[in-house]
Motif scaffolding. Sequence first.
Motif, mmCIF file in Angstrom:
data_model
loop_
_atom_site.group_PDB
_atom_site.id
_atom_site.type_symbol
_atom_site.label_atom_id
_atom_site.label_comp_id
_atom_site.label_asym_id
_atom_site.label_seq_id
_atom_site.Cartn_x
_atom_site.Cartn_y
_atom_site.Cartn_z
ATOM 1 N N ASP A 76 8.191 8.757 4.641
ATOM 2 C CA ASP A 76 7.150 9.784 4.523
ATOM 3 C C ASP A 76 7.378 10.773 3.384
ATOM 4 O O ASP A 76 6.699 11.797 3.339
ATOM 5 C CB ASP A 76 7.098 10.611 5.827
ATOM 6 C CG ASP A 76 6.391 9.838 6.918
ATOM 7 O OD1 ASP A 76 5.794 8.800 6.607
ATOM 8 O OD2 ASP A 76 6.448 10.286 8.081
ATOM 9 N N ASP A 96 2.713 4.696 2.362
ATOM 10 C CA ASP A 96 3.955 5.456 2.185
ATOM 11 C C ASP A 96 4.860 4.718 1.193
ATOM 12 O O ASP A 96 4.526 3.624 0.739
ATOM 13 C CB ASP A 96 4.630 5.729 3.537
ATOM 14 C CG ASP A 96 5.143 4.462 4.214
ATOM 15 O OD1 ASP A 96 5.631 3.547 3.512
ATOM 16 O OD2 ASP A 96 5.057 4.379 5.456
ATOM 17 N N ARG A 102 -0.844 4.227 6.169
ATOM 18 C CA ARG A 102 -0.989 5.450 6.959
ATOM 19 C C ARG A 102 -2.453 5.839 7.137
ATOM 20 O O ARG A 102 -2.777 6.982 7.398
ATOM 21 C CB ARG A 102 -0.230 6.593 6.276
ATOM 22 C CG ARG A 102 1.248 6.352 6.165
ATOM 23 C CD ARG A 102 1.820 5.929 7.516
ATOM 24 N NE ARG A 102 3.232 5.670 7.419
ATOM 25 C CZ ARG A 102 4.165 6.586 7.676
ATOM 26 N NH1 ARG A 102 3.835 7.788 8.029
ATOM 27 N NH2 ARG A 102 5.439 6.261 7.574
#
Length: 383
Positions: A76, A96, A102
């Motif tokens: 992340d 990511d 995501r």
Amino acid sequence: MARVDEARSVRGQVLSLLRDRGPLARIEIARLSGLSATTITRAVNLLADEGVVEEGASISLAKLGRPATELSIHADSYFVVGVQIGVGFVQLGLIDVLGGSRGTAHFSYDLAVPASDVVCQAAESIQSLIADAGVDRRLVLGVGVAVPGPVDAAGRRILFPINLDWRDVAVSDLMEPILGVPVTVEHNVRSMALAETRFGSAQGAGSVAFVYLRTGLGAGLVVEGQPFSGGVHGAIELGHLQVIDNGADCVCGSTGCLETVVSEPALRARAAELGLDGTDNPITAIWEAAGTRADARDSIAAVITPLAKGLSAIVNLLNPEVILLGGALADVPEPFFERVTEETRSAVFPLIRSSVHIDPSSLGMDAGVIGAGAVALDRYFYA
Ligand SMILES: [Zn+2]
């Protein structure tokens, strides 16, 4: 300047090793990169301060005789957006740094709409995608756009896709002012090949060929770990390899091209001739009918033999570690792959027959979006 470039290159090497071989201890990174332990420690400390790498379990390295901490990439830490522009559709994904999705979005467009409108609509969709995912915009490093045709050498424009009436569209110049982050453009199938070597079943492989079947039949290569750009426009026109004598007319102006028999429109027409519904996946429809019908079996042979001829050309020229089949070829019945592999092997140089491996794409329908993301990550994160 030289020092800055050097630090950047060490950073890229450390991150690439952690992506392909991680988790790794500092000493292992030093050994694999051939750089000094001091250089690696300095680079790793900076990456840890930035939150890009994280320390994990303590492991015992036999050679070292004392415990070392394993490092891995913090998925992340940053993000990119991957955009796949197809013929009449656009798919987007927030990705990511480890290639994980995501959030996704998509829209379809009328082929009569000007290219610049479609590109700007994609930029607007990116804004919403990032907002909907609740990701801090400052963590979005850039955007990769995978397009169905050749791109310019700088990776900023799509030149002339054969299945789309677009000519020299300045994709990056149109999107960057809207988004405020850099945008890079890459040939769609080449980015899919890259995605498989970075985040898919071919991770870490030196050479991979990706073959993508939709409106046309395209191929993309990764050679020595990098996307391969051949010739003036960098695209490999597998679909326009002439495989049939006195064959049907092709959109490219030639006749008997592989794409005249192995493309979604050609396969749907073949399914219709057999009275089958090929809307979902024409190959699967024909394959299933071949269990009981001789005419469907003939049709399967009429698809597999030219396809194997095209694939054998790739093998004879480049002998990639693996050939991955995507798009409408990604989810056809397993025995279809066995037949294609068998026929391709019999058509290649005997010494390399056993090295022919043909598998479905491991990323399936997401290959284009993850591919576009992989291109952006290579440029803005792993560089
Ligand atoms: Zn052609």
